[in-house]
Write a protein that holds these residues in place. Structure first.
Motif, mmCIF file in Angstrom:
data_model
loop_
_atom_site.group_PDB
_atom_site.id
_atom_site.type_symbol
_atom_site.label_atom_id
_atom_site.label_comp_id
_atom_site.label_asym_id
_atom_site.label_seq_id
_atom_site.Cartn_x
_atom_site.Cartn_y
_atom_site.Cartn_z
ATOM 1 N N ARG A 1 -15.214 19.355 66.062
ATOM 2 C CA ARG A 1 -15.214 20.795 66.364
ATOM 3 C C ARG A 1 -15.991 21.559 65.305
ATOM 4 O O ARG A 1 -16.813 22.452 65.619
ATOM 5 N N ARG A 2 -15.768 21.206 64.056
ATOM 6 C CA ARG A 2 -16.435 21.901 62.945
ATOM 7 C C ARG A 2 -17.954 21.709 63.025
ATOM 8 O O ARG A 2 -18.723 22.668 62.866
ATOM 9 N N LEU A 3 -18.384 20.483 63.284
ATOM 10 C CA LEU A 3 -19.823 20.194 63.332
ATOM 11 C C LEU A 3 -20.510 20.832 64.538
ATOM 12 O O LEU A 3 -21.699 21.146 64.481
ATOM 13 N N THR A 4 -19.766 21.022 65.621
ATOM 14 C CA THR A 4 -20.386 21.550 66.844
ATOM 15 C C THR A 4 -20.196 23.056 67.009
ATOM 16 O O THR A 4 -20.996 23.698 67.696
ATOM 17 N N GLU A 5 -19.175 23.635 66.375
ATOM 18 C CA GLU A 5 -18.875 25.049 66.590
ATOM 19 C C GLU A 5 -19.026 25.923 65.348
ATOM 20 O O GLU A 5 -19.154 27.145 65.473
ATOM 21 N N VAL A 6 -18.994 25.323 64.164
ATOM 22 C CA VAL A 6 -18.993 26.117 62.928
ATOM 23 C C VAL A 6 -20.262 25.902 62.117
ATOM 24 O O VAL A 6 -20.906 26.853 61.674
ATOM 25 N N VAL A 7 -20.604 24.653 61.886
ATOM 26 C CA VAL A 7 -21.749 24.309 61.041
ATOM 27 C C VAL A 7 -23.024 24.315 61.877
ATOM 28 O O VAL A 7 -23.061 23.757 62.975
ATOM 29 N N ARG B 1 -21.005 22.063 55.586
ATOM 30 C CA ARG B 1 -22.305 22.741 55.506
ATOM 31 C C ARG B 1 -23.163 22.104 54.413
ATOM 32 O O ARG B 1 -24.369 21.866 54.597
ATOM 33 N N ALA B 2 -22.539 21.833 53.267
ATOM 34 C CA ALA B 2 -23.281 21.236 52.151
ATOM 35 C C ALA B 2 -23.742 19.830 52.498
ATOM 36 O O ALA B 2 -24.882 19.437 52.180
ATOM 37 N N TRP B 3 -22.884 19.049 53.159
ATOM 38 C CA TRP B 3 -23.263 17.678 53.507
ATOM 39 C C TRP B 3 -24.408 17.665 54.521
ATOM 40 O O TRP B 3 -25.387 16.943 54.343
ATOM 41 N N VAL B 4 -24.295 18.461 55.570
ATOM 42 C CA VAL B 4 -25.349 18.508 56.588
ATOM 43 C C VAL B 4 -26.665 18.965 55.964
ATOM 44 O O VAL B 4 -27.739 18.415 56.267
ATOM 45 N N ALA B 5 -26.591 19.950 55.064
ATOM 46 C CA ALA B 5 -27.818 20.426 54.414
ATOM 47 C C ALA B 5 -28.471 19.318 53.590
ATOM 48 O O ALA B 5 -29.700 19.173 53.590
ATOM 49 N N ARG C 1 -12.833 20.549 46.079
ATOM 50 C CA ARG C 1 -13.956 20.945 45.229
ATOM 51 C C ARG C 1 -14.781 22.060 45.868
ATOM 52 O O ARG C 1 -15.574 22.722 45.179
ATOM 53 N N PHE C 2 -14.615 22.274 47.165
ATOM 54 C CA PHE C 2 -15.357 23.313 47.881
ATOM 55 C C PHE C 2 -14.507 24.543 48.163
ATOM 56 O O PHE C 2 -14.974 25.481 48.803
#
Length: 339
Positions: free
Chosen positions: A19-25, A283-287, A126-127
């Motif tokens: 959900r996070r990867l498809t709707e937020v990030v 967000r940081a990982w995908v970037a 850490r985030f």
């Protein structure tokens, strides 16, 4: 570039990250899902237009997957992470990195052999904005040398399947990671003592537990783990230095005054408490994947260290509270050490 992510493990946390990867990030798409329950994998994949693949190995090998997210059962993590490294694909692994220190070291050695970091471990604190503010304060040196850390990790309840060792392995592991990062110091010993047990627990469970850690520089950490506190999900952290202290802020909540009382609500769930941290983490990982850079989050070495320290805590609990030294290998230069 849209990062095509394959997800291994379609349980609760896997579905929440999908959900996070498809709707937020932004900048990511889930293109493949694998799970030991093929029917569940197909159902979850269909929701986001992804392919349901038979095994984790098939998913890692898929040409439609740029990066791998591992959210499967803990004992399977090492297998999937090692496969991703062998394929040269970035991999985000929810904690634990592996369930044994030996498997963690296999991952460390495989990543070192590859020549660059591919692995990020899912320690989301850490985030978290509050912990990051604490890190900023400590980094200035304005509090002097850290001396003592007081922490609490409280859950309203846990299921009957939760056992005493999980207080270290599943619960305190988050404090262990974030404190190593906050203090920039290694934990060298662990002790677990058990005070009077709450009557609100299942009979097999030792709850609460008090964990005492010492770092290489001599900082003493006390951590209360109380997983049947009843009133809510409550995370506390305070670092005491020579010239002051810094405390983790409570989540923002409105104050209510009524009927001669003044109060505010307490969150009931870890997903609500750290929702923004999870979002920032991904967000940081995908970037990093999109930019072709190494991940900035917790490394394979951090995953190894957390496993070694939780193992020491469990041994202390089983030995009736004796202090157990962590038997950790020297940190390689590859991960910022000197070995």
């Amino acid at each position: 570039m849209t990062v095509r992510v394959g997800v291994i493990g379609a349980g609760m946390i896997g579905q929440d990250h999908i959900r996070r990867l498809t709707e937020v990030v932004t900048g990511a798409a889930v293109t493949a899902v694998a799970d030991v329950d093929a029917e569940r994998a197909a159902e979850v994949a269909a929701r986001v237009g992804a392919a349901a693949l038979p095994t984790g190995a098939d998913l890692v090998a898929s040409p439609d997957v740029d990066a791998v997210l591992v959210t499967s059962w803990g004992p399977t993590h090492a297998e999937h992470v090692l496969a991703a490294i062998a394929a040269g694909k970035p991999v985000f692994c929810e904690k634990p990195l592996a369930t044994t220190a030996e498997d963690c070291l296999r991952i460390v050695e495989a990543e070192r052999a590859h020549g660059r970091r591919l692995v990020q471990v899912g320690f989301m604190r850490r985030f978290d904005a509050g912990y990051r503010q604490m890190k900023e304060v400590l980094s200035t040196g304005s509090l002097g040398a850290p001396l003592i850390v007081h922490c609490a990790h409280r859950n309203p309840t846990v299921p009957e399947s939760y056992h005493s060792a999980m207080a270290a392995q599943d619960t305190a592991v988050h404090e262990i990671d974030v404190l190593r990062w906050l203090l920039d110091d290694e934990i060298v010993s662990a002790q677990v003592v058990t005070p009077r047990a709450t009557s609100r627990r299942f009979a097999h469970l030792k709850d609460p537990q008090i964990m005492i850690f010492e770092t290489a520089s001599g900082v003493r950490i006390d951590l209360e783990v109380f997983v049947n506190c009843q009133y809510g999900y409550d995370i506390q952290c305070e670092v005491v230095g020579e010239d002051g202290l810094v405390r983790l802020p409570d989540p923002a909540a409105v104050g209510v005054r009524t009927a001669a009382r003044h109060g505010r609500s307490v969150l009931q769930d870890w997903k609500d408490r750290f929702a923004e941290a999870f979002d920032t983490e991904f967000r940081a990982w995908v970037a990093s994947v999109a930019n072709g850079t190494e991940p900035i989050g917790p490394s394979s070495w951090d995953g190894y260290a957390a496993t070694v320290i939780t193992d020491a805590a469990v041994r202390s609990l089983e030995a009736g509270g004796e202090t157990v030294t962590t038997d950790m290998k020297p940190r390689p230069a590859f991960y910022g050490g000197t070995a």
